[in-house]
Design a protein around this motif. Structure first.
Motif, PDB file in Angstrom:
ATOM      1  N   ALA A  96      33.084   2.560 -33.337  1.00 52.67           N
ATOM      2  CA  ALA A  96      33.365   3.480 -34.443  1.00 52.67           C
ATOM      3  C   ALA A  96      32.684   3.033 -35.728  1.00 52.67           C
ATOM      4  O   ALA A  96      32.402   3.855 -36.605  1.00 52.67           O
ATOM      5  CB  ALA A  96      34.881   3.589 -34.658  1.00 52.67           C
ATOM      6  N   MET A  97      32.398   1.733 -35.845  1.00 55.35           N
ATOM      7  CA  MET A  97      31.747   1.206 -37.044  1.00 55.35           C
ATOM      8  C   MET A  97      30.225   1.177 -36.911  1.00 55.35           C
ATOM      9  O   MET A  97      29.545   0.522 -37.672  1.00 55.35           O
ATOM     10  CB  MET A  97      32.290  -0.187 -37.347  1.00 55.35           C
ATOM     11  CG  MET A  97      33.757  -0.163 -37.740  1.00 55.35           C
ATOM     12  SD  MET A  97      34.489  -1.790 -37.953  1.00 55.35           S
ATOM     13  CE  MET A  97      33.472  -2.504 -39.223  1.00 55.35           C
ATOM     14  N   GLY A  98      29.684   1.868 -35.925  1.00 53.55           N
ATOM     15  CA  GLY A  98      28.243   1.974 -35.770  1.00 53.55           C
ATOM     16  C   GLY A  98      27.706   1.329 -34.513  1.00 53.55           C
ATOM     17  O   GLY A  98      26.598   1.618 -34.090  1.00 53.55           O
ATOM     18  N   GLY A  99      28.451   0.424 -33.919  1.00 56.37           N
ATOM     19  CA  GLY A  99      28.059  -0.148 -32.634  1.00 56.37           C
ATOM     20  C   GLY A  99      26.919  -1.140 -32.678  1.00 56.37           C
ATOM     21  O   GLY A  99      26.295  -1.406 -31.651  1.00 56.37           O
ATOM     22  N   LEU A 126      11.544  -0.504 -32.327  1.00 53.19           N
ATOM     23  CA  LEU A 126      12.705   0.348 -32.576  1.00 53.19           C
ATOM     24  C   LEU A 126      12.868   0.568 -34.069  1.00 53.19           C
ATOM     25  O   LEU A 126      12.834  -0.389 -34.846  1.00 53.19           O
ATOM     26  CB  LEU A 126      13.983  -0.311 -32.048  1.00 53.19           C
ATOM     27  CG  LEU A 126      14.054  -0.683 -30.576  1.00 53.19           C
ATOM     28  CD1 LEU A 126      15.369  -1.375 -30.283  1.00 53.19           C
ATOM     29  CD2 LEU A 126      13.884   0.524 -29.702  1.00 53.19           C
ATOM     30  N   ASN A 127      13.027   1.803 -34.461  1.00 54.91           N
ATOM     31  CA  ASN A 127      13.383   2.147 -35.831  1.00 54.91           C
ATOM     32  C   ASN A 127      14.836   2.601 -35.800  1.00 54.91           C
ATOM     33  O   ASN A 127      15.155   3.605 -35.164  1.00 54.91           O
ATOM     34  CB  ASN A 127      12.504   3.277 -36.373  1.00 54.91           C
ATOM     35  CG  ASN A 127      11.055   2.883 -36.491  1.00 54.91           C
ATOM     36  OD1 ASN A 127      10.743   1.748 -36.799  1.00 54.91           O
ATOM     37  ND2 ASN A 127      10.162   3.824 -36.232  1.00 54.91           N
ATOM     38  N   LEU A 128      15.713   1.861 -36.463  1.00 57.04           N
ATOM     39  CA  LEU A 128      17.130   2.204 -36.506  1.00 57.04           C
ATOM     40  C   LEU A 128      17.404   2.979 -37.783  1.00 57.04           C
ATOM     41  O   LEU A 128      17.130   2.485 -38.882  1.00 57.04           O
ATOM     42  CB  LEU A 128      18.000   0.951 -36.490  1.00 57.04           C
ATOM     43  CG  LEU A 128      17.755  -0.063 -35.386  1.00 57.04           C
ATOM     44  CD1 LEU A 128      18.751  -1.205 -35.503  1.00 57.04           C
ATOM     45  CD2 LEU A 128      17.833   0.577 -34.025  1.00 57.04           C
ATOM     46  N   ILE A 129      17.956   4.169 -37.641  1.00 57.05           N
ATOM     47  CA  ILE A 129      18.230   5.036 -38.782  1.00 57.05           C
ATOM     48  C   ILE A 129      19.705   5.395 -38.729  1.00 57.05           C
ATOM     49  O   ILE A 129      20.176   5.995 -37.762  1.00 57.05           O
ATOM     50  CB  ILE A 129      17.362   6.312 -38.731  1.00 57.05           C
ATOM     51  CG1 ILE A 129      15.879   5.931 -38.658  1.00 57.05           C
ATOM     52  CG2 ILE A 129      17.665   7.215 -39.922  1.00 57.05           C
ATOM     53  CD1 ILE A 129      14.982   7.036 -38.158  1.00 57.05           C
ATOM     54  N   ASP A 130      20.435   5.026 -39.756  1.00 57.48           N
ATOM     55  CA  ASP A 130      21.871   5.313 -39.824  1.00 57.48           C
ATOM     56  C   ASP A 130      22.068   6.484 -40.774  1.00 57.48           C
ATOM     57  O   ASP A 130      22.054   6.323 -41.983  1.00 57.48           O
ATOM     58  CB  ASP A 130      22.631   4.072 -40.311  1.00 57.48           C
ATOM     59  CG  ASP A 130      24.118   4.165 -40.054  1.00 57.48           C
ATOM     60  OD1 ASP A 130      24.570   5.195 -39.520  1.00 57.48           O
ATOM     61  OD2 ASP A 130      24.827   3.207 -40.394  1.00 57.48           O
ATOM     62  N   SER A 131      22.226   7.672 -40.198  1.00 57.57           N
ATOM     63  CA  SER A 131      22.464   8.850 -41.029  1.00 57.57           C
ATOM     64  C   SER A 131      23.969   9.006 -41.243  1.00 57.57           C
ATOM     65  O   SER A 131      24.759   8.243 -40.703  1.00 57.57           O
ATOM     66  CB  SER A 131      21.878  10.100 -40.357  1.00 57.57           C
ATOM     67  OG  SER A 131      22.659  10.454 -39.238  1.00 57.57           O
ATOM     68  N   ASP A 132      24.359   9.979 -42.006  1.00 56.11           N
ATOM     69  CA  ASP A 132      25.783  10.191 -42.277  1.00 56.11           C
ATOM     70  C   ASP A 132      26.562  10.552 -41.012  1.00 56.11           C
ATOM     71  O   ASP A 132      27.722  10.206 -40.877  1.00 56.11           O
ATOM     72  CB  ASP A 132      25.976  11.290 -43.319  1.00 56.11           C
ATOM     73  CG  ASP A 132      25.539  10.842 -44.703  1.00 56.11           C
ATOM     74  OD1 ASP A 132      25.508   9.620 -44.939  1.00 56.11           O
ATOM     75  OD2 ASP A 132      25.227  11.718 -45.534  1.00 56.11           O
ATOM     76  N   GLU A 133      25.919  11.247 -40.103  1.00 58.99           N
ATOM     77  CA  GLU A 133      26.632  11.763 -38.936  1.00 58.99           C
ATOM     78  C   GLU A 133      26.290  11.048 -37.642  1.00 58.99           C
ATOM     79  O   GLU A 133      27.133  10.933 -36.752  1.00 58.99           O
ATOM     80  CB  GLU A 133      26.346  13.258 -38.784  1.00 58.99           C
ATOM     81  CG  GLU A 133      26.863  14.059 -39.965  1.00 58.99           C
ATOM     82  CD  GLU A 133      26.455  15.525 -39.890  1.00 58.99           C
ATOM     83  OE1 GLU A 133      26.025  15.973 -38.818  1.00 58.99           O
ATOM     84  OE2 GLU A 133      26.567  16.192 -40.915  1.00 58.99           O
ATOM     85  N   LEU A 134      25.051  10.572 -37.495  1.00 59.58           N
ATOM     86  CA  LEU A 134      24.618  10.001 -36.223  1.00 59.58           C
ATOM     87  C   LEU A 134      23.868   8.694 -36.417  1.00 59.58           C
ATOM     88  O   LEU A 134      23.327   8.432 -37.489  1.00 59.58           O
ATOM     89  CB  LEU A 134      23.690  10.984 -35.487  1.00 59.58           C
ATOM     90  CG  LEU A 134      24.315  12.267 -34.971  1.00 59.58           C
ATOM     91  CD1 LEU A 134      23.230  13.205 -34.460  1.00 59.58           C
ATOM     92  CD2 LEU A 134      25.315  11.974 -33.861  1.00 59.58           C
ATOM     93  N   SER A 173      26.997   6.068 -31.889  1.00 58.99           N
ATOM     94  CA  SER A 173      26.866   4.644 -32.225  1.00 58.99           C
ATOM     95  C   SER A 173      25.501   4.152 -31.765  1.00 58.99           C
ATOM     96  O   SER A 173      24.879   4.743 -30.880  1.00 58.99           O
ATOM     97  CB  SER A 173      27.971   3.821 -31.558  1.00 58.99           C
ATOM     98  OG  SER A 173      27.726   3.700 -30.177  1.00 58.99           O
ATOM     99  N   PHE A 174      25.057   3.053 -32.372  1.00 57.56           N
ATOM    100  CA  PHE A 174      23.782   2.462 -31.944  1.00 57.56           C
ATOM    101  C   PHE A 174      23.879   1.936 -30.517  1.00 57.56           C
ATOM    102  O   PHE A 174      22.909   1.994 -29.765  1.00 57.56           O
ATOM    103  CB  PHE A 174      23.341   1.359 -32.902  1.00 57.56           C
ATOM    104  CG  PHE A 174      22.750   1.891 -34.174  1.00 57.56           C
ATOM    105  CD1 PHE A 174      21.537   2.562 -34.173  1.00 57.56           C
ATOM    106  CD2 PHE A 174      23.417   1.749 -35.378  1.00 57.56           C
ATOM    107  CE1 PHE A 174      20.982   3.069 -35.342  1.00 57.56           C
ATOM    108  CE2 PHE A 174      22.883   2.250 -36.553  1.00 57.56           C
ATOM    109  CZ  PHE A 174      21.666   2.917 -36.538  1.00 57.56           C
ATOM    110  N   PHE A 175      25.044   1.438 -30.122  1.00 51.68           N
ATOM    111  CA  PHE A 175      25.199   0.950 -28.757  1.00 51.68           C
ATOM    112  C   PHE A 175      25.011   2.100 -27.764  1.00 51.68           C
ATOM    113  O   PHE A 175      24.324   1.947 -26.757  1.00 51.68           O
ATOM    114  CB  PHE A 175      26.568   0.282 -28.557  1.00 51.68           C
ATOM    115  CG  PHE A 175      26.708  -0.386 -27.219  1.00 51.68           C
ATOM    116  CD1 PHE A 175      26.111  -1.611 -26.974  1.00 51.68           C
ATOM    117  CD2 PHE A 175      27.430   0.207 -26.200  1.00 51.68           C
ATOM    118  CE1 PHE A 175      26.224  -2.233 -25.744  1.00 51.68           C
ATOM    119  CE2 PHE A 175      27.562  -0.406 -24.964  1.00 51.68           C
ATOM    120  CZ  PHE A 175      26.960  -1.632 -24.733  1.00 51.68           C
ATOM    121  N   GLN A 176      25.603   3.253 -28.051  1.00 52.73           N
ATOM    122  CA  GLN A 176      25.447   4.403 -27.156  1.00 52.73           C
ATOM    123  C   GLN A 176      23.994   4.874 -27.127  1.00 52.73           C
ATOM    124  O   GLN A 176      23.474   5.220 -26.061  1.00 52.73           O
ATOM    125  CB  GLN A 176      26.374   5.547 -27.564  1.00 52.73           C
ATOM    126  CG  GLN A 176      26.367   6.707 -26.585  1.00 52.73           C
ATOM    127  CD  GLN A 176      26.761   6.312 -25.174  1.00 52.73           C
ATOM    128  OE1 GLN A 176      27.724   5.586 -24.971  1.00 52.73           O
ATOM    129  NE2 GLN A 176      26.004   6.765 -24.189  1.00 52.73           N
TER     130      GLN A 176
END
Length: 135
Positions: A83-86, A21-29, A47-50
């Motif tokens: 809301a904080m990214g999950g 898994l590559n987790l990428i936290d962009s500004d919107e998604l 969120s990452f959970f979703q």
């Protein structure tokens, strides 16, 4: 970007495959790119959970359950955690409020007695827990 390697368990043939898994936290998604075997896919969510739920639903079509805290029957994030990214979620116990002492990273595998289940089974437990609090 954060890279995580996790097992996927296929109950029908009692087979374990590894995924990346590559987790990428962009500004919107929140974006998760997953690769396993010769397959790969990209998931985007609020969120990452979703996003993990969407991955799990697709893996379940072939009988696969990804093995991590976020797939555990008793792990579920609060609305604030979502809301904080999950990436963090509570360990839920019937009849008890969730506590700060019982927070897990959804991509780790460190929860004792990890009980990875389908998305539906996890949501059913969440609903049982919620109603046990009078909700």
């Amino acid at each position: 970007m954060r890279v995580i390697i996790l097992p996927i368990y296929y109950k029908k043939n009692k087979e374990i495959k590894e995924c990346r898994l590559n987790l990428i936290d962009s500004d919107e998604l929140c974006v998760i790119e997953i690769a396993w075997g010769s397959q790969s896919a990209r998931y985007e969510a609020d969120s990452f959970f979703q996003a993990l739920i969407e991955i799990r639903l697709d893996l379940e079509k072939d009988g696969g359950i990804i093995q991590c805290n976020g797939s555990d029957r008793h792990i579920f994030p609060s609305p604030l955690q979502m809301a904080m990214g999950g990436e963090k979620a509570y360990l839920l116990e019937i009849g008890k409020q969730a506590t700060l002492q019982n927070i897990y990273d959804i991509f780790d595998t460190n929860k004792p007695n990890l009980d990875c289940v389908t998305v539906l089974e996890q949501k059913e437990f969440y609903n049982q827990w919620f109603h046990s609090l009078g909700g």
